[in-house]
Motif scaffolding. Structure first.
Motif, PDB file in Angstrom:
ATOM      1  N   TYR A 103       1.883  -2.398  -7.230  1.00 21.11           N
ATOM      2  CA  TYR A 103       0.673  -2.207  -6.441  1.00 21.11           C
ATOM      3  C   TYR A 103      -0.634  -3.181  -6.600  1.00 21.11           C
ATOM      4  CZ  TYR A 103       3.033   1.785  -4.492  1.00 21.11           C
ATOM      5  OH  TYR A 103       3.890   2.559  -3.629  1.00 21.11           O
ATOM      6  N   HIS A 120       1.006  -1.415   0.065  1.00 15.73           N
ATOM      7  CA  HIS A 120      -0.011  -0.103  -0.081  1.00 15.73           C
ATOM      8  C   HIS A 120       1.157   1.131   0.102  1.00 15.73           C
ATOM      9  CE1 HIS A 120       1.008  -0.598   4.348  1.00 15.73           C
ATOM     10  NE2 HIS A 120       0.722   0.660   4.391  1.00 15.73           N
ATOM     11  N   ALA A 164      -4.473   1.889  -6.703  1.00 13.72           N
ATOM     12  CA  ALA A 164      -3.380   2.427  -6.511  1.00 13.72           C
ATOM     13  C   ALA A 164      -3.241   3.320  -7.623  1.00 13.72           C
ATOM     14  CB  ALA A 164      -2.231   1.377  -6.420  1.00 13.72           C
ATOM     15  N   CYS A 224      -0.886   5.608  -9.268  1.00 13.93           N
ATOM     16  CA  CYS A 224       0.774   5.912  -8.980  1.00 13.93           C
ATOM     17  C   CYS A 224       0.913   7.401  -9.653  1.00 13.93           C
ATOM     18  CB  CYS A 224       1.752   5.182  -9.367  1.00 13.93           C
ATOM     19  SG  CYS A 224       1.528   3.340  -8.466  1.00 13.93           S
ATOM     20  N   THR A 229      -0.701  -1.673 -11.834  1.00 13.18           N
ATOM     21  CA  THR A 229      -1.758  -1.742 -10.996  1.00 13.18           C
ATOM     22  C   THR A 229      -2.232  -3.110 -11.185  1.00 13.18           C
ATOM     23  OG1 THR A 229      -1.881   0.589 -10.884  1.00 13.18           O
ATOM     24  CG2 THR A 229      -4.057  -0.671 -10.082  1.00 13.18           C
ATOM     25  N   GLU A 271      -6.125   0.884  -1.303  1.00 15.45           N
ATOM     26  CA  GLU A 271      -5.319   0.093  -2.252  1.00 15.45           C
ATOM     27  C   GLU A 271      -4.787  -1.094  -1.523  1.00 15.45           C
ATOM     28  OE1 GLU A 271      -2.507   2.936  -0.322  1.00 15.45           O
ATOM     29  OE2 GLU A 271      -4.638   3.055  -0.984  1.00 15.45           O
TER      30      GLU A 271
END
Length: 472
Positions: A76, A54, A80, A82, A88, A113
């Motif tokens: 992730y 996370h 998520a 980013c 993801t 997440e």
């Protein structure tokens, strides 16, 4: 198959190195990533993935640097967002690692997440659960940290998600799976974690209150939210750094490792807004220090207390350390996002003193002497431990002024009165004393050895012990 927990005590944080058939994965790496790279090289392995459970709040992860230096993608779980290149993953997605594989288990609750990673060996057996902040040993991740991400996301809603994640995703897994959490005792990401850093899932089902099958969602929510206090102020700032990115640790180290003579150090302190941070042992600090220095000892819970005491992670910092530990201190500051060390006192405090410059001191006395002076009416006793510690056991008539909330606690202090200050063992009391002294409070006297030494002296009347329900 190799699974190694790399535990960092001052952060109560566990990173993980997993290796199979020449391929390695790192889970939740620390900011300084070279040790992971060197470990893989020694083993003849290639780092294939950097997994993140996370967006961490209590430390800045090394995911971006590690990915940049190895070419391994950052992974992730769902939700998520980013602000750098990452994968993801979808719930249930599997990532091959040698002859093994790692399965993504999306477990929202601590954050939306939040994701666990399940290691499946060459024979298809599920062996290890890297549970992040979803499941700790004896506890679960607090569900109040992500509630400001969306307007309609409350701690009660997050607790409900966590309940569902534990019941539907974690508890159905096999009892012999080993749980590898992101944190242990001492972390502010949970209420009261075990000192143990791994356990079987089966034993957690028996002993962890949050996995009690008799709990309803409502009773679980009440239980998990009881006893929570405000998280450290630096948490949201670390989350942003983990989402948005940050300077390379190499740049941070280069910026901080400027050796300054006493004259240069004094000039930098006068010409900038830098905070002087002295990381020596508390009693060594008390005997002599650069005026207006704050003491947070490197050999204690250094990073979390830096985060609690210095509200701005962009604060410029000048260091006074034990000789040879400058790089260590700069690195450990960077772990919690304090990247702007601008130099250190060359030769340490000894060089400052030898130069003939003015220095300050804090009086530190033994409990017997403190008792004698208090009996003579010379001052009052202040306990700067957490409120839960104070409620558990304290000196009768002591005032509780927790270091955690120093701006509120200092309102209890009269500059014109004398106070004898203690914590549990002497580490936090010197942080408290030095911080207030830098703000003009000159009548604080440290009790050497803290509450432990006070009890052992048998001089003071102490309240009956009550087992604390939480150590937050």
């Amino acid at each position: 198959m190799k699974v190694e927990q790399i535990y960092t005590g001052c952060l109560a944080q566990g990173a993980y190195y997993i290796e199979n058939n020449g391929e390695a994965a790192i889970i939740d790496p620390l900011r300084e990533v070279q040790p992971y790279i060197e470990k893989a090289e020694r083993n003849g392995a290639k780092i294939k993935y950097v997994f993140e459970t996370h967006f961490h709040a209590d430390f800045v992860s090394g995911h971006i640097d590690l990915s940049a230096k190895t070419g391994a993608p950052i992974v992730y779980g769902p939700n998520a967002a980013c602000q750098f290149e990452c994968i993801t993953a979808t719930d249930g997605q599997e990532f091959p690692l040698g002859n093994a594989k790692i399965r993504v288990i999306h477990t929202p609750g601590h954050t939306m997440e939040s994701t666990c990673f399940l290691l499946i060996d060459e024979n298809g057996k599920e062996t290890s659960l890297f549970s992040g902040d979803t499941l700790f040993i004896g506890d679960v991740g607090r569900p109040d940290l992500a509630q400001k991400v969306k307007a309609d996301l409350t701690q009660e809603i997050l607790a409900g998600h966590l309940f569902d994640s534990l019941r539907n995703k974690i508890m159905p897994l096999a009892d012999d799976i080993i749980v590898y959490p992101a944190h242990g005792a001492g972390s502010a990401c949970g209420k009261n974690m075990s000192k143990e850093t791994t356990d079987t899932l089966g034993n957690q089902k028996k002993t962890n209150y949050a996995l009690n099958p008799a709990l309803t969602k409502e009773s679980f929510t009440k239980e998990v939210l009881t006893g929570l206090v405000a998280p450290p102020a630096y948490f949201p700032l670390n989350v942003l750094m983990n989402i948005q990115g940050y300077d390379s640790i190499d740049k941070v180290l280069e910026r901080g490792q400027h050796a300054l003579s006493p004259e240069g150090f004094e000039a930098a302190a006068n010409e900038t807004s830098a905070l002087i941070l002295d990381t020596r042992d508390p009693q060594t600090f008390a005997a002599g220090f650069v005026p207006n220095s704050i003491n947070i000892g490197i050999d204690g819970s250094f990073a979390p207390w830096v985060g609690a005491m210095i509200p701005d992670i962009k604060q410029e910092i000048l260091l006074v350390t034990d000789e040879g530990r400058e790089e260590e201190v700069i690195t450990r500051l960077a772990r919690v996002g304090y990247d702007f060390t601008i130099g250190y006192l060359k030769g340490g405090f000894a060089s400052w003193k030898a130069s003939g410059k003015e220095f300050d001191q804090i009086e530190s006395i033994e409990p017997a002497e403190a008792f004698k002076r208090i009996q003579a009416g010379e001052g009052e006793i202040i306990d700067v431990r957490k409120n839960s510690e104070y409620l558990s056991e304290h000196v009768i008539d002591a005032e509780n002024a927790p270091l955690d909330f120093i701006n509120d606690s200092m309102l209890k202090i009269d500059k014109n009165k004398t106070y004898f200050v203690h914590c549990a063992g002497g580490y936090r009391s010197m942080i408290f004393n030095s911080t207030l002294r830098a703000r003009g409070y000159d009548n604080l006297i440290d009790i050497n050895g803290g509450f432990k030494a006070i009890k052992e002296s048998e001089k003071f009347q102490v309240s009956d012990f009550v087992c604390p329900s939480t150590l937050l």
